[in-house]
Design a protein around this motif. Structure first.
Motif, PDB file in Angstrom:
ATOM      1  N   ALA A 233       2.966   5.324  -5.446  1.00  0.00           N
ATOM      2  CA  ALA A 233       3.711   6.561  -5.183  1.00  0.00           C
ATOM      3  C   ALA A 233       4.266   6.517  -3.759  1.00  0.00           C
ATOM      4  O   ALA A 233       4.031   7.396  -2.944  1.00  0.00           O
ATOM      5  N   SER A 234       5.010   5.471  -3.490  1.00  0.00           N
ATOM      6  CA  SER A 234       5.429   5.162  -2.127  1.00  0.00           C
ATOM      7  C   SER A 234       6.487   6.102  -1.575  1.00  0.00           C
ATOM      8  O   SER A 234       6.758   6.084  -0.370  1.00  0.00           O
ATOM      9  N   GLY A 235       7.096   6.922  -2.412  1.00  0.00           N
ATOM     10  CA  GLY A 235       8.066   7.886  -1.928  1.00  0.00           C
ATOM     11  C   GLY A 235       9.212   7.214  -1.192  1.00  0.00           C
ATOM     12  O   GLY A 235       9.784   6.224  -1.653  1.00  0.00           O
ATOM     13  N   THR A 236       9.539   7.726  -0.011  1.00  0.00           N
ATOM     14  CA  THR A 236      10.642   7.167   0.782  1.00  0.00           C
ATOM     15  C   THR A 236      10.206   5.969   1.621  1.00  0.00           C
ATOM     16  O   THR A 236      10.955   5.508   2.471  1.00  0.00           O
ATOM     17  N   GLY A 237       8.994   5.494   1.398  1.00  0.00           N
ATOM     18  CA  GLY A 237       8.553   4.255   2.025  1.00  0.00           C
ATOM     19  C   GLY A 237       7.880   4.401   3.377  1.00  0.00           C
ATOM     20  O   GLY A 237       7.721   3.406   4.094  1.00  0.00           O
ATOM     21  N   VAL A 238       7.450   5.597   3.728  1.00  0.00           N
ATOM     22  CA  VAL A 238       6.848   5.816   5.044  1.00  0.00           C
ATOM     23  C   VAL A 238       5.616   4.938   5.233  1.00  0.00           C
ATOM     24  O   VAL A 238       5.505   4.188   6.214  1.00  0.00           O
ATOM     25  N   VAL A 239       4.674   5.017   4.298  1.00  0.00           N
ATOM     26  CA  VAL A 239       3.444   4.218   4.402  1.00  0.00           C
ATOM     27  C   VAL A 239       3.755   2.735   4.210  1.00  0.00           C
ATOM     28  O   VAL A 239       3.178   1.870   4.882  1.00  0.00           O
ATOM     29  N   SER A 240       4.667   2.431   3.306  1.00  0.00           N
ATOM     30  CA  SER A 240       5.033   1.021   3.075  1.00  0.00           C
ATOM     31  C   SER A 240       5.515   0.369   4.362  1.00  0.00           C
ATOM     32  O   SER A 240       5.157  -0.779   4.669  1.00  0.00           O
ATOM     33  N   HIS A 241       6.308   1.086   5.137  1.00  0.00           N
ATOM     34  CA  HIS A 241       6.818   0.527   6.388  1.00  0.00           C
ATOM     35  C   HIS A 241       5.713   0.376   7.429  1.00  0.00           C
ATOM     36  O   HIS A 241       5.711  -0.593   8.204  1.00  0.00           O
ATOM     37  N   LEU A 242       4.768   1.315   7.447  1.00  0.00           N
ATOM     38  CA  LEU A 242       3.635   1.169   8.357  1.00  0.00           C
ATOM     39  C   LEU A 242       2.838  -0.096   8.017  1.00  0.00           C
ATOM     40  O   LEU A 242       2.446  -0.859   8.909  1.00  0.00           O
ATOM     41  N   LEU A 243       2.602  -0.309   6.734  1.00  0.00           N
ATOM     42  CA  LEU A 243       1.854  -1.491   6.304  1.00  0.00           C
ATOM     43  C   LEU A 243       2.627  -2.769   6.600  1.00  0.00           C
ATOM     44  O   LEU A 243       2.043  -3.786   6.979  1.00  0.00           O
ATOM     45  N   ASP A 244       3.936  -2.717   6.449  1.00  0.00           N
ATOM     46  CA  ASP A 244       4.759  -3.869   6.799  1.00  0.00           C
ATOM     47  C   ASP A 244       4.668  -4.165   8.294  1.00  0.00           C
ATOM     48  O   ASP A 244       4.589  -5.335   8.694  1.00  0.00           O
ATOM     49  N   ASP A 245       4.652  -3.110   9.118  1.00  0.00           N
ATOM     50  CA  ASP A 245       4.485  -3.292  10.562  1.00  0.00           C
ATOM     51  C   ASP A 245       3.166  -3.986  10.886  1.00  0.00           C
ATOM     52  O   ASP A 245       3.067  -4.712  11.887  1.00  0.00           O
ATOM     53  N   LEU A 246       2.164  -3.754  10.033  1.00  0.00           N
ATOM     54  CA  LEU A 246       0.850  -4.363  10.239  1.00  0.00           C
ATOM     55  C   LEU A 246       0.743  -5.754   9.598  1.00  0.00           C
ATOM     56  O   LEU A 246      -0.348  -6.313   9.517  1.00  0.00           O
ATOM     57  N   LYS A 247       1.880  -6.267   9.140  1.00  0.00           N
ATOM     58  CA  LYS A 247       1.976  -7.650   8.638  1.00  0.00           C
ATOM     59  C   LYS A 247       1.349  -7.842   7.263  1.00  0.00           C
ATOM     60  O   LYS A 247       0.917  -8.956   6.909  1.00  0.00           O
ATOM     61  N   PHE A 248       1.275  -6.760   6.465  1.00  0.00           N
ATOM     62  CA  PHE A 248       0.938  -6.926   5.060  1.00  0.00           C
ATOM     63  C   PHE A 248       2.195  -7.374   4.304  1.00  0.00           C
ATOM     64  O   PHE A 248       3.328  -7.116   4.744  1.00  0.00           O
ATOM     65  N   ASP A 249       1.985  -8.006   3.173  1.00  0.00           N
ATOM     66  CA  ASP A 249       3.068  -8.324   2.238  1.00  0.00           C
ATOM     67  C   ASP A 249       3.150  -7.131   1.281  1.00  0.00           C
ATOM     68  O   ASP A 249       2.321  -6.987   0.387  1.00  0.00           O
ATOM     69  N   VAL A 250       4.156  -6.274   1.465  1.00  0.00           N
ATOM     70  CA  VAL A 250       4.144  -4.934   0.880  1.00  0.00           C
ATOM     71  C   VAL A 250       5.057  -4.807  -0.338  1.00  0.00           C
ATOM     72  O   VAL A 250       6.224  -5.230  -0.312  1.00  0.00           O
ATOM     73  N   THR A 251       4.512  -4.188  -1.378  1.00  0.00           N
ATOM     74  CA  THR A 251       5.292  -3.709  -2.510  1.00  0.00           C
ATOM     75  C   THR A 251       5.079  -2.200  -2.603  1.00  0.00           C
ATOM     76  O   THR A 251       3.936  -1.734  -2.585  1.00  0.00           O
ATOM     77  N   GLY A 252       6.159  -1.451  -2.657  1.00  0.00           N
ATOM     78  CA  GLY A 252       6.072  -0.015  -2.863  1.00  0.00           C
ATOM     79  C   GLY A 252       6.458   0.319  -4.291  1.00  0.00           C
ATOM     80  O   GLY A 252       7.404  -0.274  -4.835  1.00  0.00           O
ATOM     81  N   MET A 253       5.734   1.239  -4.910  1.00  0.00           N
ATOM     82  CA  MET A 253       6.034   1.637  -6.282  1.00  0.00           C
ATOM     83  C   MET A 253       6.153   3.152  -6.354  1.00  0.00           C
ATOM     84  O   MET A 253       5.283   3.879  -5.870  1.00  0.00           O
ATOM     85  N   ASP A 254       7.224   3.627  -6.955  1.00  0.00           N
ATOM     86  CA  ASP A 254       7.394   5.063  -7.162  1.00  0.00           C
ATOM     87  C   ASP A 254       8.119   5.280  -8.485  1.00  0.00           C
ATOM     88  O   ASP A 254       8.859   4.409  -8.958  1.00  0.00           O
ATOM     89  N   TRP A 255       7.876   6.466  -9.053  1.00  0.00           N
ATOM     90  CA  TRP A 255       8.455   6.781 -10.350  1.00  0.00           C
ATOM     91  C   TRP A 255       9.748   7.565 -10.218  1.00  0.00           C
ATOM     92  O   TRP A 255      10.428   7.813 -11.207  1.00  0.00           O
ATOM     93  N   ALA A 256      10.101   7.982  -8.999  1.00  0.00           N
ATOM     94  CA  ALA A 256      11.293   8.789  -8.769  1.00  0.00           C
ATOM     95  C   ALA A 256      12.369   7.919  -8.118  1.00  0.00           C
ATOM     96  O   ALA A 256      12.230   7.513  -6.968  1.00  0.00           O
TER      97      ALA A 256
END
Length: 269
Positions: free
Chosen positions: A64-87
């Motif tokens: 439920a990544s929404g507009t990607g706020v948390v996804s971008h934080l995780l990317d900043d922390l060097k995770f390999d990020v996939t965001g998933m949302d239904w909207a």
């Protein structure tokens, strides 16, 4: 005789998707969704590092990544990020952010309760303010357990947004009194317009946690789904303190008194 008032889970989930799709346009204007200070950004970084450890290229799914706020934080922390949302409107904004920031975050259209992702695929899962909306959390948690690698970690950030504590009730009474007295700049300001608030209340009355998503109840369901080392962290003061200057007076005060938490749950090796 068929009960025409019965609303199926499928229809409710569709309503939830459409509601958040409509909220996409204003989502990033609201403190608590988007981040408006470096202090808050650093507070989120500390929370993620505390429970998830270093990114180091590990694969994480932001549900439920929404507009990607948390996804971008995780990317900043060097995770390999996939965001998933239904909207889709949320995903469009998330993808635009990634393009502007030149980040390679993947954003997928998908249902957090039925991800369709491969088993044992992710090192970590995150979700912020998703659990309270789940129609069938037991099934969702089992699904999340399935797609995590052994030893992988789920981090839930959520809260009970139904049951106000005594301080919150006092704040509500003071807010009404100030509003009636016409005191400027102290009115209670809701995130959404009145029609959206009505939809929000209707959805909230029908989800599993309609009486409030208490941390202990969420943790119990996670254990039933097979998670171990389930811990509840209620020390989110740094995040709330950083958000407070950007919120209306009473809402900022009320936020610090809500039952908000992070739950870390680990899949056994």
């Amino acid at each position: 005789m068929t009960n025409t008032n019965t609303i199926s889970n499928f229809n409710l989930r569709e309503e939830i998707r459409d509601y958040w799709g409509k909220r996409a346009e204003t989502f990033d204007s609201q403190p608590g969704h988007e981040i408006f200070s470096e202090d808050e950004r650093q507070a989120w970084f500390r929370l993620f590092k505390k429970h998830l450890g270093a990114g180091d290229g590990r694969r994480v799914l932001d549900l439920a990544s929404g507009t990607g706020v948390v996804s971008h934080l995780l990317d900043d922390l060097k995770f390999d990020v996939t965001g998933m949302d239904w909207a889709e409107p949320m995903l469009a904004l998330a993808r635009e952010k990634a393009l502007v920031r030149q980040r390679s975050i993947r954003f997928l259209l998908g249902d957090a309760e039925q991800t369709m992702e491969p088993s044992e695929h992710y090192d970590a899962l995150t979700c912020r303010h998703l659990v309270w909306t789940l129609v069938d959390p037991a099934a969702a948690f089992a699904e999340w357990h399935r797609i995590l690698k052994p030893g992988g970690c789920l981090l839930v950030v959520d809260g009970d947004f139904v049951n106000p504590g005594p301080v919150a009730r006092l704040i509500s009474r003071l807010s009404c009194w100030f509003k009636q007295a016409g005191v400027p700049n102290l009115e209670w300001a809701d995130d959404a317009a009145a029609d959206m608030q009505s939809i929000h209340r209707s959805i909230l009355s029908r989800v599993h946690f309609s009486k409030g998503a208490r941390a202990e109840a969420v943790a119990a369901l996670l254990k039933e789904a097979g998670f171990r080392k389930v811990s509840i962290d209620t020390d989110l003061k740094a995040i709330h303190r950083a958000q407070r200057p950007h919120l209306p007076f009473f809402k900022g005060w009320e936020r610090t008194t809500q039952h908000r938490y992070a739950i870390c749950a680990v899949k056994e090796d």
